[in-house]
Design an enzyme around this catalytic site. Structure first.
Site, PDB file in Angstrom:
ATOM      1  N   MET A  30       0.849  -1.193   0.000  1.00 49.73           N
ATOM      2  CA  MET A  30       0.000   0.000   0.000  1.00 49.73           C
ATOM      3  C   MET A  30       0.888   1.247   0.000  1.00 49.73           C
ATOM      4  SD  MET A  30      -3.386  -0.974   2.149  1.00 49.73           S
ATOM      5  CE  MET A  30      -2.720  -0.647   3.755  1.00 49.73           C
ATOM      6  N   ALA A  32       4.029   3.846   1.076  1.00 48.31           N
ATOM      7  CA  ALA A  32       4.685   4.267   2.331  1.00 48.31           C
ATOM      8  C   ALA A  32       5.773   3.242   2.669  1.00 48.31           C
ATOM      9  CB  ALA A  32       3.665   4.415   3.462  1.00 48.31           C
ATOM     10  N   HIS A  34       9.116   0.981   3.371  1.00 47.87           N
ATOM     11  CA  HIS A  34      10.241   0.981   4.307  1.00 47.87           C
ATOM     12  C   HIS A  34      11.105  -0.239   3.994  1.00 47.87           C
ATOM     13  CE1 HIS A  34       7.861  -2.095   6.278  1.00 47.87           C
ATOM     14  NE2 HIS A  34       6.871  -1.235   6.444  1.00 47.87           N
ATOM     15  N   GLY A  36      11.323  -3.035   5.242  1.00 51.02           N
ATOM     16  CA  GLY A  36      10.608  -4.316   5.223  1.00 51.02           C
ATOM     17  C   GLY A  36      10.125  -4.643   3.814  1.00 51.02           C
ATOM     18  N   HIS A  37       9.483  -3.655   3.177  1.00 50.03           N
ATOM     19  CA  HIS A  37       9.008  -3.865   1.799  1.00 50.03           C
ATOM     20  C   HIS A  37      10.188  -4.181   0.878  1.00 50.03           C
ATOM     21  CE1 HIS A  37       5.755  -1.041   3.327  1.00 50.03           C
ATOM     22  NE2 HIS A  37       5.043  -2.045   2.864  1.00 50.03           N
ATOM     23  N   ASP A  77       8.384   9.067  -3.815  1.00 45.58           N
ATOM     24  CA  ASP A  77       9.488   8.466  -3.079  1.00 45.58           C
ATOM     25  C   ASP A  77       9.453   6.931  -3.206  1.00 45.58           C
ATOM     26  OD1 ASP A  77      11.680   8.782  -1.368  1.00 45.58           O
ATOM     27  OD2 ASP A  77      10.447   8.103   0.321  1.00 45.58           O
ATOM     28  N   ASP A  78       8.243   6.361  -3.099  1.00 49.26           N
ATOM     29  CA  ASP A  78       8.095   4.898  -3.195  1.00 49.26           C
ATOM     30  C   ASP A  78       8.574   4.392  -4.560  1.00 49.26           C
ATOM     31  OD1 ASP A  78       6.903   4.888  -0.703  1.00 49.26           O
ATOM     32  OD2 ASP A  78       4.854   4.763  -1.481  1.00 49.26           O
ATOM     33  N   GLN A  81      12.262   4.355  -4.883  1.00 50.80           N
ATOM     34  CA  GLN A  81      12.894   3.248  -4.136  1.00 50.80           C
ATOM     35  C   GLN A  81      12.722   1.909  -4.859  1.00 50.80           C
ATOM     36  OE1 GLN A  81      12.653   3.014   0.205  1.00 50.80           O
ATOM     37  NE2 GLN A  81      11.160   4.661   0.113  1.00 50.80           N
ATOM     38  N   GLN A 153       5.999 -11.237   7.364  1.00 51.10           N
ATOM     39  CA  GLN A 153       5.518 -12.055   8.477  1.00 51.10           C
ATOM     40  C   GLN A 153       4.965 -11.182   9.616  1.00 51.10           C
ATOM     41  OE1 GLN A 153       5.027 -15.319   8.786  1.00 51.10           O
ATOM     42  NE2 GLN A 153       4.380 -15.015  10.920  1.00 51.10           N
ATOM     43  N   LYS A 154       5.275  -9.886   9.592  1.00 48.78           N
ATOM     44  CA  LYS A 154       4.728  -9.018  10.646  1.00 48.78           C
ATOM     45  C   LYS A 154       3.204  -9.117  10.658  1.00 48.78           C
ATOM     46  CE  LYS A 154       4.356  -4.520  10.418  1.00 48.78           C
ATOM     47  NZ  LYS A 154       2.940  -4.268  10.781  1.00 48.78           N
ATOM     48  N   GLN A 158      -2.650 -11.885   8.320  1.00 49.42           N
ATOM     49  CA  GLN A 158      -2.832 -11.700   6.864  1.00 49.42           C
ATOM     50  C   GLN A 158      -2.207 -12.873   6.110  1.00 49.42           C
ATOM     51  OE1 GLN A 158      -2.619  -7.865   4.567  1.00 49.42           O
ATOM     52  NE2 GLN A 158      -0.503  -8.488   4.255  1.00 49.42           N
ATOM     53  N   MET A 189       9.283  -2.719  11.656  1.00 52.38           N
ATOM     54  CA  MET A 189       8.995  -1.668  10.679  1.00 52.38           C
ATOM     55  C   MET A 189       7.548  -1.758  10.227  1.00 52.38           C
ATOM     56  SD  MET A 189      12.314  -0.936   8.480  1.00 52.38           S
ATOM     57  CE  MET A 189      13.895  -0.725   9.285  1.00 52.38           C
ATOM     58  N   SER A 190       6.924  -0.589  10.090  1.00 48.09           N
ATOM     59  CA  SER A 190       5.531  -0.518   9.663  1.00 48.09           C
ATOM     60  C   SER A 190       5.293   0.866   9.086  1.00 48.09           C
ATOM     61  CB  SER A 190       4.614  -0.717  10.886  1.00 48.09           C
ATOM     62  OG  SER A 190       3.315  -0.239  10.593  1.00 48.09           O
ATOM     63  N   SER A 191       4.453   0.923   8.058  1.00 49.23           N
ATOM     64  CA  SER A 191       4.129   2.232   7.484  1.00 49.23           C
ATOM     65  C   SER A 191       3.466   3.117   8.528  1.00 49.23           C
ATOM     66  CB  SER A 191       3.193   2.061   6.293  1.00 49.23           C
ATOM     67  OG  SER A 191       3.792   1.190   5.362  1.00 49.23           O
ATOM     68  N   ARG A 192       2.795   2.487   9.490  1.00 48.12           N
ATOM     69  CA  ARG A 192       2.061   3.275  10.495  1.00 48.12           C
ATOM     70  C   ARG A 192       2.984   3.852  11.563  1.00 48.12           C
ATOM     71  NH1 ARG A 192      -2.203  -0.585   9.036  1.00 48.12           N
ATOM     72  NH2 ARG A 192      -3.991   0.650   8.348  1.00 48.12           N
TER      73      ARG A 192
HETATM   74  O1  PAF Z   1      -0.041  -5.749   3.643  1.00 53.13           O
HETATM   75  C1  PAF Z   1      -0.488  -4.842   2.909  1.00 53.13           C
HETATM   76  O2  PAF Z   1       0.171  -3.823   2.651  1.00 53.13           O
HETATM   77  C2  PAF Z   1      -1.887  -4.966   2.339  1.00 53.13           C
HETATM   78  O3  PAF Z   1      -2.751  -5.575   3.235  1.00 53.13           O
HETATM   79  C3  PAF Z   1      -1.908  -5.683   0.970  1.00 53.13           C
HETATM   80  C4  PAF Z   1      -1.448  -7.123   1.093  1.00 53.13           C
HETATM   81  C5  PAF Z   1      -1.054  -4.929  -0.024  1.00 53.13           C
HETATM   82  C6  PAF Z   1      -3.359  -5.706   0.433  1.00 53.13           C
HETATM   83  O4  PAF Z   1      -3.874  -4.431   0.283  1.00 53.13           O
END
Ligand code: PAF
Length: 288
Positions: A30, A32, A34, A36-37, A77-78, A81, A153-154, A158, A189-192
């Site tokens: 989604m 944002a 970091h 982790g992505h 920015d995303d 990267q 895995q965080k 999901q 790490m988390s976007s939030r």
């Molecule tokens: O983990 C996320 O960022 C979202 O839940 C995902 C898997 C992209 C689905 O919108």
């Protein structure tokens, strides 16, 4: 890196990759972004010929009282990267492109319902969230047709929901869960995390410390879930500004509570720092 906003164009690309016999790794996000992505992208690049990422803030997985409107949108920015990380194509559709009939609140929408799994762990505190996640990921899988798809895995619940979706609905994709990436002080790490005030950022370490307490007790030979949960709660008692949502030991596939800890079990924590809900977990037997 090619930026693709239309489903038709994305399909044209994925058909072309398939014709050329290339394996496709997919990193849905989604935005944002970091580290982790980026670790998911790096893993995909190691394992697949082509890596496709997506950025789509999915309205369907946010409840009305949640942070859809203020979710950080940092596309420029995303994409920079992702390009330097070696992504071949970035799929970034609009909400209208993904949900031409409207997203939230349209009773005519066809949804992917995860069943009881969708109401456990984070699904218990975020009703409807995993229906939104399963629906959008099913759509993305159809559009991108990946060989493998990479998730952090965080978001352990999901991962459980999507694994089950892939299995029960016979998606021809291998789901790969990748280890949690942490800041130097242990915060997952988390976007939030960017919502946190300096004081909340300090207090947010309680999640990692709480899991660390439980992990230490487990290493010392304790395996009762109640004892491990109590050890984690002790840490929260020292940080009253953090409000526990759940602390639990569950089976990582069914997300049902376990009485005894053993390798492979999932110790998971969710807590609010102000209005921000953070999650963290430890798969017992793996490095914390
Ligand atoms: O983990 C996320 O960022 C979202 O839940 C995902 C898997 C992209 C689905 O919108």
């Amino acid at each position: 890196m090619q930026i693709v906003t239309s489903i038709a164009e994305m399909r044209r690309l994925t058909r072309d990759y398939a014709r050329r016999g290339l394996t496709v790794g997919f990193v849905p996000t989604m935005g944002a972004l970091h580290a982790g992505h980026l670790s998911l992208v790096a893993r995909s690049r190691r394992e697949c010929d082509i890596t496709i990422a997506s950025i789509f803030v999915n309205p369907l997985q946010f409840a009305a009282n949640e942070d859809y409107a203020r979710y950080p949108r940092t596309f420029h920015d995303d994409s920079r990267q992702l390009e330097s990380a070696g992504v071949t194509a970035l799929f970034a559709p609009s909400a209208d492109e993904m949900y031409p009939a409207g997203s939230n609140g349209n009773p005519e929408n066809f949804l992917v319902q995860p069943g009881p799994l969708g109401s456990r762990l984070d699904g218990a505190s975020r009703p409807g969230h995993f229906t939104g996640v399963a629906t959008v990921v099913a759509k993305l899988f159809h559009i991108v047709a990946p060989t493998r798809a990479y998730f952090g895995q965080k978001d352990a619940a999901q991962v459980a929901v999507l694994r089950r979706m892939v299995r029960d609905l016979n998606f021809d994709v291998e789901l790969v869960a990748c280890p949690i990436i942490r800041e130097a002080d242990g915060l997952a790490m988390s976007s939030r995390n960017r919502y946190l005030s300096p004081a909340e950022r300090r207090d947010a370490l309680v999640l990692h410390r709480a899991i660390g307490n439980a992990a230490m007790l487990y290493m010392m030979g304790e395996s009762s879930a109640d004892a491990l949960i109590a050890a984690a709660q002790t840490e929260f008692a020292l940080t009253p500004a953090a409000r526990i949502d759940y602390i639990t030991l569950v089976d990582p596939d069914t997300l049902l509570p376990l009485k005894q800890a053993a390798p492979g079990a999932l110790f998971a924590v969710a807590a609010y720092l102000g209005n921000t809900r953070l999650i963290d977990n430890w798969l017992i037997g793996q490095e914390l």
